[in-house]
Design a protein around this motif. Sequence first.
Motif, PDB file in Angstrom:
ATOM      1  N   SER A 171       0.707  -1.239   0.052  1.00  0.00           N
ATOM      2  CA  SER A 171       0.003  -0.105  -0.069  1.00  0.00           C
ATOM      3  C   SER A 171       0.870   1.225   0.000  1.00  0.00           C
ATOM      4  N   ASP A 172       2.245   1.208   0.233  1.00  0.00           N
ATOM      5  CA  ASP A 172       2.955   2.195   0.451  1.00  0.00           C
ATOM      6  C   ASP A 172       3.579   2.426  -1.053  1.00  0.00           C
ATOM      7  N   ILE A 173       4.720   3.182  -1.324  1.00  0.00           N
ATOM      8  CA  ILE A 173       5.434   3.824  -2.283  1.00  0.00           C
ATOM      9  C   ILE A 173       7.009   3.409  -2.284  1.00  0.00           C
ATOM     10  N   SER A 174       7.560   2.984  -3.294  1.00  0.00           N
ATOM     11  CA  SER A 174       9.002   2.810  -3.284  1.00  0.00           C
ATOM     12  C   SER A 174       9.722   3.903  -3.527  1.00  0.00           C
ATOM     13  N   ARG A 175      10.798   4.220  -2.872  1.00  0.00           N
ATOM     14  CA  ARG A 175      11.479   5.443  -3.142  1.00  0.00           C
ATOM     15  C   ARG A 175      12.794   5.377  -2.441  1.00  0.00           C
ATOM     16  N   ARG A 176      13.458   6.542  -2.364  1.00  0.00           N
ATOM     17  CA  ARG A 176      14.930   6.636  -1.664  1.00  0.00           C
ATOM     18  C   ARG A 176      14.872   8.085  -0.943  1.00  0.00           C
ATOM     19  N   GLU A 177      15.209   7.943   0.439  1.00  0.00           N
ATOM     20  CA  GLU A 177      15.155   9.197   1.046  1.00  0.00           C
ATOM     21  C   GLU A 177      16.521   9.400   1.885  1.00  0.00           C
ATOM     22  N   VAL A 178      16.986  10.555   2.140  1.00  0.00           N
ATOM     23  CA  VAL A 178      17.997  10.959   2.895  1.00  0.00           C
ATOM     24  C   VAL A 178      17.239  11.618   4.119  1.00  0.00           C
ATOM     25  N   VAL A 179      17.509  11.209   5.571  1.00  0.00           N
ATOM     26  CA  VAL A 179      17.051  11.951   6.656  1.00  0.00           C
ATOM     27  C   VAL A 179      18.101  12.118   7.539  1.00  0.00           C
ATOM     28  N   ARG A 180      18.122  12.748   8.610  1.00  0.00           N
ATOM     29  CA  ARG A 180      18.691  12.818   9.976  1.00  0.00           C
ATOM     30  C   ARG A 180      17.958  12.393  10.962  1.00  0.00           C
ATOM     31  N   HIS A 181      18.661  11.319  11.746  1.00  0.00           N
ATOM     32  CA  HIS A 181      18.116  10.847  12.760  1.00  0.00           C
ATOM     33  C   HIS A 181      18.971  10.978  14.039  1.00  0.00           C
ATOM     34  N   GLU A 182      18.786  11.264  15.275  1.00  0.00           N
ATOM     35  CA  GLU A 182      19.548  11.391  16.348  1.00  0.00           C
ATOM     36  C   GLU A 182      20.905  11.830  16.015  1.00  0.00           C
ATOM     37  N   GLY A 183      20.955  12.937  15.152  1.00  0.00           N
ATOM     38  CA  GLY A 183      21.931  13.655  14.894  1.00  0.00           C
ATOM     39  C   GLY A 183      22.981  13.057  13.717  1.00  0.00           C
ATOM     40  N   ARG A 184      22.595  11.839  13.033  1.00  0.00           N
ATOM     41  CA  ARG A 184      23.343  11.268  12.028  1.00  0.00           C
ATOM     42  C   ARG A 184      22.459  10.856  11.081  1.00  0.00           C
ATOM     43  N   LEU A 185      23.170  11.345   9.732  1.00  0.00           N
ATOM     44  CA  LEU A 185      22.247  11.045   8.399  1.00  0.00           C
ATOM     45  C   LEU A 185      22.068   9.696   8.302  1.00  0.00           C
ATOM     46  N   ALA A 186      21.105   9.291   7.351  1.00  0.00           N
ATOM     47  CA  ALA A 186      20.550   8.239   7.168  1.00  0.00           C
ATOM     48  C   ALA A 186      19.950   7.927   5.684  1.00  0.00           C
ATOM     49  N   GLU A 187      20.684   7.156   4.929  1.00  0.00           N
ATOM     50  CA  GLU A 187      20.228   6.905   3.449  1.00  0.00           C
ATOM     51  C   GLU A 187      19.288   5.795   3.625  1.00  0.00           C
ATOM     52  N   LEU A 188      17.921   5.824   3.013  1.00  0.00           N
ATOM     53  CA  LEU A 188      16.944   4.879   3.308  1.00  0.00           C
ATOM     54  C   LEU A 188      16.656   4.408   1.737  1.00  0.00           C
ATOM     55  N   PHE A 189      16.540   3.251   1.527  1.00  0.00           N
ATOM     56  CA  PHE A 189      16.035   2.490   0.529  1.00  0.00           C
ATOM     57  C   PHE A 189      14.596   1.759   0.716  1.00  0.00           C
ATOM     58  N   LEU A 190      13.810   2.150   0.323  1.00  0.00           N
ATOM     59  CA  LEU A 190      12.468   1.923   0.406  1.00  0.00           C
ATOM     60  C   LEU A 190      11.807   1.356  -0.544  1.00  0.00           C
TER      61      LEU A 190
END
Length: 241
Positions: free
Chosen positions: A51-70
Motif C-alpha cells: 500500500s506504500d510507495i517505493s522510493r529513496r530518502e535521506v534523513v537525519r535521525h538522532e544527529g546522524r544522516l541516514a540513507e533509506l532504500f524503501l
Amino acid sequence: MDDQGTLAAQALRLVATRFPDALGAVLGGSVAQGRATETSDLDVAVLLPDSDISRREVVRHEGRLAELFLNTVADIPEFFEWDRARRRGTVLFIYDQGLPLMDPHGDLSRVREQARAALAAGPPPLTPAEWERGRYGLTCFMDDLVDTPPANRHEQLSLADFTLREAAHLLTAHHGAWTGIGKWLPRRLLSADPIRGKALLDGHQALAEQAVPAPLATAVEGVLDLLGGPLREGYALRWRA
C-alpha cells in the motif's frame, strides 16, 4: 566512535519511528562491515507493505544522516533487476550482507534469499558494442594521460580518475564481478582481481602523489591486453536508425 550494536539500535529506532508498518529492515554499508566512523551515515533498506510507495530518502535521525532504500514487497523483483543491471548491486549487497533489524513475518528473510540469488548470478555481461566502446575509451584516456605533461596537473589528475574508473569497469566485467563507485570502487576492484586491481590503484596513487603517469599506463595496458589490446584505428560507432 559508536560501536556496531549502538548504531544498529539507532537504525532500528529510526525505522520504528518513521515506518511503523515496516515488514522488515536491514542495516548495511560501512556499519555492517565494521568500518563505521563518527560521521558514517546509516544505510538502511526497509521493506514496506504494498500500500506504500517505493522510493529513496535521506534523513537525519538522532544527529546522524541516514540513507533509506524503501521498497514495497511487490516492487522488490523489478528493483533488484534494475540494481543488477547497473552492475553495482548496491541494495542487493545491503540485503545480502547487512545486519537484520526486524523481520516480524519472515518477509525480510525471503527478500534476502532473492538478493543472494541475484548476486550469485552476477552482473549482466557487457555486449560486444559495450566492450568495443570501453576498449576504445580506455585507450583514449591512456594515450591522453601519457601525452599530458606534469605541468598540466589539473588535466593529468582528471584523466587519471577517468582512466581508473573505466579500467575498473572493464576489469570487473572481464571477471564477471561487481563494480562500484566512490570508496567501493577499490574494494570491488581488489576483490575481482587483486593483482591487476592493485596495479591500477598503485598507479593512480603514483600519479596523484608524484605526477608520474607510467605506472598507471602500464597497469592499463595490462587490462587492455586481457581484452584484445588497445583499440584505436578501426573503431566504429554505429547509431541506430
